[in-house]
Write a protein that holds these residues in place. Structure first.
Motif, PDB file in Angstrom:
ATOM      1  N   GLU A 140       0.217  33.987  22.762  1.00  6.36           N
ATOM      2  CA  GLU A 140      -0.292  32.631  22.960  1.00  6.36           C
ATOM      3  C   GLU A 140      -1.467  32.334  22.036  1.00  6.36           C
ATOM      4  O   GLU A 140      -1.571  31.247  21.462  1.00  6.36           O
ATOM      5  N   SER A 141      -2.349  33.326  21.861  1.00  3.91           N
ATOM      6  CA  SER A 141      -3.532  33.106  21.022  1.00  3.91           C
ATOM      7  C   SER A 141      -3.152  32.962  19.552  1.00  3.91           C
ATOM      8  O   SER A 141      -3.711  32.114  18.841  1.00  3.91           O
ATOM      9  N   LEU A 142      -2.182  33.766  19.079  1.00  5.22           N
ATOM     10  CA  LEU A 142      -1.760  33.662  17.681  1.00  5.22           C
ATOM     11  C   LEU A 142      -1.016  32.354  17.445  1.00  5.22           C
ATOM     12  O   LEU A 142      -1.179  31.720  16.391  1.00  5.22           O
ATOM     13  N   LEU A 143      -0.186  31.952  18.383  1.00  2.00           N
ATOM     14  CA  LEU A 143       0.512  30.682  18.238  1.00  2.00           C
ATOM     15  C   LEU A 143      -0.481  29.534  18.119  1.00  2.00           C
ATOM     16  O   LEU A 143      -0.320  28.627  17.295  1.00  2.00           O
ATOM     17  N   LYS A 144      -1.526  29.590  18.916  1.00  2.00           N
ATOM     18  CA  LYS A 144      -2.514  28.511  18.899  1.00  2.00           C
ATOM     19  C   LYS A 144      -3.257  28.461  17.572  1.00  2.00           C
ATOM     20  O   LYS A 144      -3.408  27.386  16.984  1.00  2.00           O
ATOM     21  N   VAL A 145      -3.698  29.612  17.061  1.00  2.00           N
ATOM     22  CA  VAL A 145      -4.477  29.608  15.822  1.00  2.00           C
ATOM     23  C   VAL A 145      -3.610  29.208  14.633  1.00  2.00           C
ATOM     24  O   VAL A 145      -4.055  28.472  13.746  1.00  2.00           O
ATOM     25  N   LEU A 146      -2.345  29.658  14.607  1.00  2.00           N
ATOM     26  CA  LEU A 146      -1.458  29.266  13.510  1.00  2.00           C
ATOM     27  C   LEU A 146      -1.112  27.784  13.596  1.00  2.00           C
ATOM     28  O   LEU A 146      -1.043  27.091  12.575  1.00  2.00           O
ATOM     29  N   SER A 147      -0.911  27.278  14.792  1.00  2.00           N
ATOM     30  CA  SER A 147      -0.595  25.857  14.979  1.00  2.00           C
ATOM     31  C   SER A 147      -1.758  24.977  14.536  1.00  2.00           C
ATOM     32  O   SER A 147      -1.570  23.959  13.859  1.00  2.00           O
ATOM     33  N   GLU A 148      -2.960  25.354  14.937  1.00  2.00           N
ATOM     34  CA  GLU A 148      -4.144  24.576  14.557  1.00  2.00           C
ATOM     35  C   GLU A 148      -4.328  24.581  13.047  1.00  2.00           C
ATOM     36  O   GLU A 148      -4.616  23.544  12.439  1.00  2.00           O
ATOM     37  N   SER A 149      -4.162  25.752  12.425  1.00  2.00           N
ATOM     38  CA  SER A 149      -4.310  25.838  10.972  1.00  2.00           C
ATOM     39  C   SER A 149      -3.267  24.982  10.272  1.00  2.00           C
ATOM     40  O   SER A 149      -3.573  24.266   9.308  1.00  2.00           O
ATOM     41  N   PHE A 150      -2.021  25.055  10.743  1.00  2.00           N
ATOM     42  CA  PHE A 150      -0.946  24.247  10.170  1.00  2.00           C
ATOM     43  C   PHE A 150      -1.298  22.762  10.217  1.00  2.00           C
ATOM     44  O   PHE A 150      -1.140  22.029   9.228  1.00  2.00           O
ATOM     45  N   ALA A 151      -1.777  22.294  11.348  1.00  2.00           N
ATOM     46  CA  ALA A 151      -2.092  20.873  11.503  1.00  2.00           C
ATOM     47  C   ALA A 151      -3.223  20.449  10.568  1.00  2.00           C
ATOM     48  O   ALA A 151      -3.139  19.405   9.906  1.00  2.00           O
ATOM     49  N   VAL A 152      -4.276  21.244  10.495  1.00  2.00           N
ATOM     50  CA  VAL A 152      -5.415  20.881   9.640  1.00  2.00           C
ATOM     51  C   VAL A 152      -5.011  20.890   8.174  1.00  2.00           C
ATOM     52  O   VAL A 152      -5.417  20.006   7.402  1.00  2.00           O
ATOM     53  N   ILE A 153      -4.207  21.874   7.767  1.00  2.73           N
ATOM     54  CA  ILE A 153      -3.715  21.916   6.386  1.00  2.73           C
ATOM     55  C   ILE A 153      -2.961  20.632   6.058  1.00  2.73           C
ATOM     56  O   ILE A 153      -3.153  20.024   5.004  1.00  2.73           O
ATOM     57  N   PHE A 154      -2.096  20.206   6.974  1.00  2.00           N
ATOM     58  CA  PHE A 154      -1.330  18.974   6.730  1.00  2.00           C
ATOM     59  C   PHE A 154      -2.257  17.777   6.577  1.00  2.00           C
ATOM     60  O   PHE A 154      -2.123  16.986   5.632  1.00  2.00           O
ATOM     61  N   PHE A 155      -3.191  17.588   7.516  1.00  4.26           N
ATOM     62  CA  PHE A 155      -4.025  16.388   7.482  1.00  4.26           C
ATOM     63  C   PHE A 155      -4.922  16.356   6.244  1.00  4.26           C
ATOM     64  O   PHE A 155      -5.146  15.281   5.672  1.00  4.26           O
ATOM     65  N   ASP A 156      -5.427  17.522   5.820  1.00  5.75           N
ATOM     66  CA  ASP A 156      -6.229  17.554   4.592  1.00  5.75           C
ATOM     67  C   ASP A 156      -5.377  17.195   3.384  1.00  5.75           C
ATOM     68  O   ASP A 156      -5.807  16.447   2.498  1.00  5.75           O
ATOM     69  N   CYS A 157      -4.171  17.742   3.336  1.00  3.61           N
ATOM     70  CA  CYS A 157      -3.252  17.447   2.239  1.00  3.61           C
ATOM     71  C   CYS A 157      -2.876  15.966   2.231  1.00  3.61           C
ATOM     72  O   CYS A 157      -2.870  15.306   1.182  1.00  3.61           O
ATOM     73  N   ALA A 158      -2.567  15.437   3.400  1.00  5.64           N
ATOM     74  CA  ALA A 158      -2.170  14.032   3.504  1.00  5.64           C
ATOM     75  C   ALA A 158      -3.302  13.112   3.072  1.00  5.64           C
ATOM     76  O   ALA A 158      -3.074  12.098   2.386  1.00  5.64           O
ATOM     77  N   GLU A 159      -4.517  13.454   3.446  1.00  5.08           N
ATOM     78  CA  GLU A 159      -5.663  12.621   3.051  1.00  5.08           C
ATOM     79  C   GLU A 159      -5.828  12.602   1.538  1.00  5.08           C
ATOM     80  O   GLU A 159      -6.137  11.561   0.946  1.00  5.08           O
TER      81      GLU A 159
END
Length: 345
Positions: A140-159
């Motif tokens: 659960e902890s690894l899924l959460k950290v990878l999910s959060e990183s994935f989302a932030v990477i996308f939003f920074d790229c999109a911006e």
């Protein structure tokens, strides 16, 4: 579930883990704590050429959570993983004409950098849904950290591509709402749902089609050819010594990796490396020439860059050496090849 993932096959560039160490502000003396249970030495970890197995990468992430003692570590890590940290794939994304093309680049070429995840895309009405699936069993902890990183990477790229924060994007996380959910707004401008059925981003199609003010077609085509070459090489034979050497070559600037450095990264001597490659019908020089030659014809065919500039891009000391190598590869000079290619279009 796992799909075509060999957890013991070294394939993930170690620069991601060194960025983890940097985010944790670790000193060299602290690195062994980050490497606990990975069987990696500090020297191996610090080598640019070292490739990690998916198992080692996940263990390092797990260790980092213990060392960070900070619930927001996944969000912080995502912000550190900017486009340049993703090599040729990141360059391709930043050069893309719009966000839709950039997402497709991530979808196709993600295996060249991180084979733990896959992206799926589906258009519904006026929205594009991008789903990220991890093909290994995760705590659960690894899924959460990878999910959060994935989302932030996308939003920074999109911006970067759209030119502003994309607040109209809806982000869905599999995990339940954490106690620090108020911190998400500092990293993710869009609306968020927790306890979703999948890790997914819902993006308005009109946002996907906003022109990228920083798009560069020539750079895009160069990066695309390099990524295509990387993907083709990586898909050829994932278990071979040849595959591992090619991956190292493709993760370095063209032509700079030496045979000694490649052997050291595989923890063998130069003679053993040569023997193993010979058994697979290859040699270090053949692999290097194969990659350089394909990159060279890509530049000549798809750009107006001068032969001198191409020689510099491929790290030849002077254009005369590059011209000689090109004629050895193809039997014609770079200028002859370009003219012939132009006459056929």
């Amino acid at each position: 579930m796992m799909r075509d993932i060999n957890l013991s096959q070294p394939c993930i560039p170690s620069n991601y883990s060194r960025l983890i160490a940097r985010e944790l502000a670790l000193q060299t003396r602290d690195v062994p704590d980050l490497l606990a249970m990975t069987q990696l030495t500090v020297d191996q970890f610090l080598q640019e050429d070292t490739l990690l197995t998916p198992q080692q990468q996940l263990q390092i992430l797990d260790n980092s959570l213990q060392l960070a003692n900070d619930d927001t570590f996944g969000l912080r890590l995502g912000r550190r993983l900017t486009s340049p940290t993703h090599g040729a794939m990141g360059f391709l994304v930043n050069s893309s004409p719009d966000l839709l093309t950039a997402i497709r680049a991530f979808q196709v070429f993600l295996p060249t950098r991180m084979n733990l995840a896959r992206l799926e895309m589906a258009a519904r009405d006026n929205w594009l849904e991008v789903t990220c699936r991890f093909h290994v069993e995760l705590s659960e902890s690894l899924l959460k950290v990878l999910s959060e990183s994935f989302a932030v990477i996308f939003f920074d790229c999109a911006e970067f591509i759209v030119g502003r924060p994309v607040g109209e994007v809806v982000c869905g996380f599999l995990h339940k709402e954490p106690g620090y959910s108020h911190c998400y707004a500092d990293y993710i401008p869009g609306s968020i749902t927790f306890g979703a059925t999948s890790l997914a981003l819902n993006i308005p199609l009109d946002v996907c089609k906003v022109p990228n003010a920083s798009a560069n077609h020539e750079n895009y085509m160069m990066a695309l050819k390099q990524c295509e070459c990387m993907l083709a090489q990586l898909q050829s034979d994932r278990e071979s010594c040849k595959y591992r050497v090619q991956k190292m070559m493709l993760s370095h600037p063209p032509g700079v990796l030496t045979e000694e450095e490649a052997a050291a990264a595989l923890f063998i001597c130069k003679r053993t490396l040569a023997r193993r490659l010979k058994a697979e019908g290859a040699s270090f020089r053949q692999l290097r020439d194969g990659i350089l030659s394909q990159q060279a014809i890509g530049y000549l065919r798809d750009s107006s860059v001068s032969v001198e500039a191409i020689a510099e891009l491929l790290n030849y000391h002077d254009s005369a050496n590059f011209r000689r190598a090109f004629k050895r590869w193809f039997g014609v000079t770079p200028d002859q090849y370009r003219r012939r290619s132009a006459s056929q279009t």
